[in-house]
Design a protein around this motif. Structure first.
Motif, PDB file in Angstrom:
ATOM      1  N   TYR A  99      48.665  30.965  37.711  1.00 14.55           N
ATOM      2  CA  TYR A  99      47.352  31.881  37.060  1.00 14.55           C
ATOM      3  C   TYR A  99      46.233  31.445  38.008  1.00 14.55           C
ATOM      4  CZ  TYR A  99      44.045  33.229  33.759  1.00 14.55           C
ATOM      5  OH  TYR A  99      42.680  33.744  33.100  1.00 14.55           O
ATOM      6  N   LEU A 100      45.856  30.320  38.294  1.00 13.40           N
ATOM      7  CA  LEU A 100      44.685  30.002  39.019  1.00 13.40           C
ATOM      8  C   LEU A 100      44.823  30.551  40.502  1.00 13.40           C
ATOM      9  CD1 LEU A 100      41.925  28.238  39.439  1.00 13.40           C
ATOM     10  CD2 LEU A 100      43.508  26.459  40.476  1.00 13.40           C
ATOM     11  N   SER A 101      45.944  30.445  40.999  1.00 15.33           N
ATOM     12  CA  SER A 101      46.026  30.997  42.347  1.00 15.33           C
ATOM     13  C   SER A 101      45.905  32.441  42.372  1.00 15.33           C
ATOM     14  CB  SER A 101      47.450  30.675  42.982  1.00 15.33           C
ATOM     15  OG  SER A 101      47.517  29.505  43.277  1.00 15.33           O
ATOM     16  N   THR A 102      46.396  33.172  41.191  1.00 21.26           N
ATOM     17  CA  THR A 102      46.410  34.861  41.175  1.00 21.26           C
ATOM     18  C   THR A 102      44.640  35.015  41.174  1.00 21.26           C
ATOM     19  OG1 THR A 102      48.724  34.982  40.167  1.00 21.26           O
ATOM     20  CG2 THR A 102      47.017  36.665  39.693  1.00 21.26           C
ATOM     21  N   LEU A 103      44.136  34.296  40.193  1.00 20.04           N
ATOM     22  CA  LEU A 103      42.526  34.769  40.060  1.00 20.04           C
ATOM     23  C   LEU A 103      41.975  34.392  41.537  1.00 20.04           C
ATOM     24  CD1 LEU A 103      41.729  32.662  36.646  1.00 20.04           C
ATOM     25  CD2 LEU A 103      41.880  35.210  37.267  1.00 20.04           C
ATOM     26  N   LEU A 104      42.245  33.398  42.061  1.00 18.66           N
ATOM     27  CA  LEU A 104      41.756  33.260  43.500  1.00 18.66           C
ATOM     28  C   LEU A 104      42.006  34.287  44.566  1.00 18.66           C
ATOM     29  CD1 LEU A 104      42.292  29.402  43.675  1.00 18.66           C
ATOM     30  CD2 LEU A 104      40.038  30.396  43.636  1.00 18.66           C
ATOM     31  N   LEU A 105      43.392  34.673  44.602  1.00 18.00           N
ATOM     32  CA  LEU A 105      43.730  35.775  45.353  1.00 18.00           C
ATOM     33  C   LEU A 105      42.735  37.093  44.882  1.00 18.00           C
ATOM     34  CD1 LEU A 105      45.181  37.067  47.456  1.00 18.00           C
ATOM     35  CD2 LEU A 105      47.007  37.290  45.734  1.00 18.00           C
ATOM     36  N   LEU A 106      42.733  37.334  43.682  1.00 17.00           N
ATOM     37  CA  LEU A 106      42.082  38.486  43.272  1.00 17.00           C
ATOM     38  C   LEU A 106      40.465  38.503  43.390  1.00 17.00           C
ATOM     39  CD1 LEU A 106      43.783  39.588  39.981  1.00 17.00           C
ATOM     40  CD2 LEU A 106      44.023  40.628  42.008  1.00 17.00           C
ATOM     41  N   ALA A 107      40.057  37.118  43.218  1.00 18.54           N
ATOM     42  CA  ALA A 107      38.706  36.962  43.716  1.00 18.54           C
ATOM     43  C   ALA A 107      38.253  37.090  45.134  1.00 18.54           C
ATOM     44  CB  ALA A 107      38.281  35.516  43.078  1.00 18.54           C
ATOM     45  N   GLY A 108      39.202  36.801  45.792  1.00 20.36           N
ATOM     46  CA  GLY A 108      39.047  37.151  47.099  1.00 20.36           C
ATOM     47  C   GLY A 108      38.829  38.379  47.788  1.00 20.36           C
ATOM     48  N   MET A 109      39.359  39.169  47.047  1.00 19.66           N
ATOM     49  CA  MET A 109      39.353  40.686  47.356  1.00 19.66           C
ATOM     50  C   MET A 109      37.969  41.360  47.101  1.00 19.66           C
ATOM     51  SD  MET A 109      42.587  40.831  48.420  1.00 19.66           S
ATOM     52  CE  MET A 109      42.947  42.468  48.672  1.00 19.66           C
ATOM     53  N   VAL A 110      37.259  40.666  46.165  1.00 17.77           N
ATOM     54  CA  VAL A 110      35.608  41.177  46.066  1.00 17.77           C
ATOM     55  C   VAL A 110      34.968  40.991  47.110  1.00 17.77           C
ATOM     56  CG1 VAL A 110      33.687  41.194  44.303  1.00 17.77           C
ATOM     57  CG2 VAL A 110      36.225  41.062  43.605  1.00 17.77           C
ATOM     58  N   PRO A 111      34.649  39.492  47.773  1.00 17.27           N
ATOM     59  CA  PRO A 111      33.954  39.456  48.584  1.00 17.27           C
ATOM     60  C   PRO A 111      34.418  40.188  50.188  1.00 17.27           C
ATOM     61  CG  PRO A 111      34.951  37.491  48.126  1.00 17.27           C
ATOM     62  CD  PRO A 111      35.255  38.437  47.153  1.00 17.27           C
ATOM     63  N   LEU A 112      35.835  40.475  50.159  1.00 15.29           N
ATOM     64  CA  LEU A 112      36.255  41.158  51.370  1.00 15.29           C
ATOM     65  C   LEU A 112      35.909  42.508  51.179  1.00 15.29           C
ATOM     66  CD1 LEU A 112      38.350  41.393  53.797  1.00 15.29           C
ATOM     67  CD2 LEU A 112      40.180  41.727  52.358  1.00 15.29           C
ATOM     68  N   ALA A 113      36.119  43.242  50.174  1.00 16.18           N
ATOM     69  CA  ALA A 113      35.591  44.716  49.945  1.00 16.18           C
ATOM     70  C   ALA A 113      34.048  44.622  50.316  1.00 16.18           C
ATOM     71  CB  ALA A 113      35.989  45.226  48.458  1.00 16.18           C
ATOM     72  N   MET A 114      33.207  43.619  49.942  1.00 11.27           N
ATOM     73  CA  MET A 114      31.893  43.876  49.986  1.00 11.27           C
ATOM     74  C   MET A 114      31.539  43.641  51.621  1.00 11.27           C
ATOM     75  SD  MET A 114      30.571  41.588  46.929  1.00 11.27           S
ATOM     76  CE  MET A 114      28.887  41.446  47.480  1.00 11.27           C
ATOM     77  N   GLY A 115      32.259  42.572  52.144  1.00 14.56           N
ATOM     78  CA  GLY A 115      31.990  42.604  53.539  1.00 14.56           C
ATOM     79  C   GLY A 115      32.612  43.736  54.394  1.00 14.56           C
ATOM     80  N   LEU A 116      33.579  44.209  54.231  1.00 17.79           N
ATOM     81  CA  LEU A 116      34.280  45.418  54.812  1.00 17.79           C
ATOM     82  C   LEU A 116      33.281  46.548  54.662  1.00 17.79           C
ATOM     83  CD1 LEU A 116      37.872  45.401  54.160  1.00 17.79           C
ATOM     84  CD2 LEU A 116      36.860  45.025  56.199  1.00 17.79           C
ATOM     85  N   ALA A 117      32.597  46.933  53.602  1.00 18.30           N
ATOM     86  CA  ALA A 117      31.551  47.832  53.196  1.00 18.30           C
ATOM     87  C   ALA A 117      30.288  47.634  53.975  1.00 18.30           C
ATOM     88  CB  ALA A 117      31.423  47.878  51.577  1.00 18.30           C
TER      89      ALA A 117
END
Length: 171
Positions: A99-117
């Motif tokens: 559960y924690l690792s899934t949250l961390l992976l999904l949470a990592g997608m948010v700053p990645l999307a922001m950085g790419l944008a």
């Protein structure tokens, strides 16, 4: 074993045991991390490009720095499950770890999307020399990434429709 609760008609599901779930999670992290690392590498190289200093004003250079920080944060979040697993000895997998690792992976997608944008804004700004157009392109990219990474995976009615429309018929 196939589970029936919460499933769409005709959709098969299989509950994974903890070791298989952990393996799947690690593979997903391994798929995301090289893209993050490549993006970060290109971000590092960009500052040595002459156009970076000549054509971007100071606030835009700070935007690039912010984008680099966001991508580095994404890498840290995606890599954290491995550190957590190693911290606990690497021989135990729990529901909490999954559960924690899934949250961390999904949470990592948010700053990645922001950085790419943000970096896409800068590239579009250099390509078009139009700040408004670049902002529209960057906002569109961010919206698409959020849709594909956050909304689409949770859109069960669309998944059910695809399953009904393209279901392989058994003989």
């Amino acid at each position: 074993m196939a589970i029936a609760e919460g499933r769409e008609p005709g959709e098969e599901r299989e509950r994974l045991d903890l070791s298989d779930a952990a393996s799947t999670l690690v593979e997903e992290c391994r798929m995301v991390l090289p893209g993050i690392q490549a993006t970060f590498g290109f971000q590092l190289i960009a500052v040595f490009n002459q156009r970076f200093g000549d054509e971007l004003d100071t606030p835009e250079r700070y935007l690039h720095l912010a984008a680099m920080c966001l991508v580095a944060l994404a890498a840290a979040l995606v890599m954290t499950p491995a550190a957590v697993h190693r911290h606990y000895g690497g021989r135990v997998v729990t529901d909490t770890f999954i559960y924690l690792s899934t949250l961390l992976l999904l949470a990592g997608m948010v700053p990645l999307a922001m950085g790419l944008a943000l970096d896409f804004y800068l590239i579009a700004r250099l390509a078009t020399d139009a700040r408004l157009a670049a902002a529209v392109f960057a906002a569109s990219l961010f919206a698409m990434l959020v849709f594909w990474w956050m909304v689409f995976p949770r859109w069960r009615s669309l998944h059910a429709w695809v399953g009904r429309k393209y279901r392989v018929r058994q003989p």
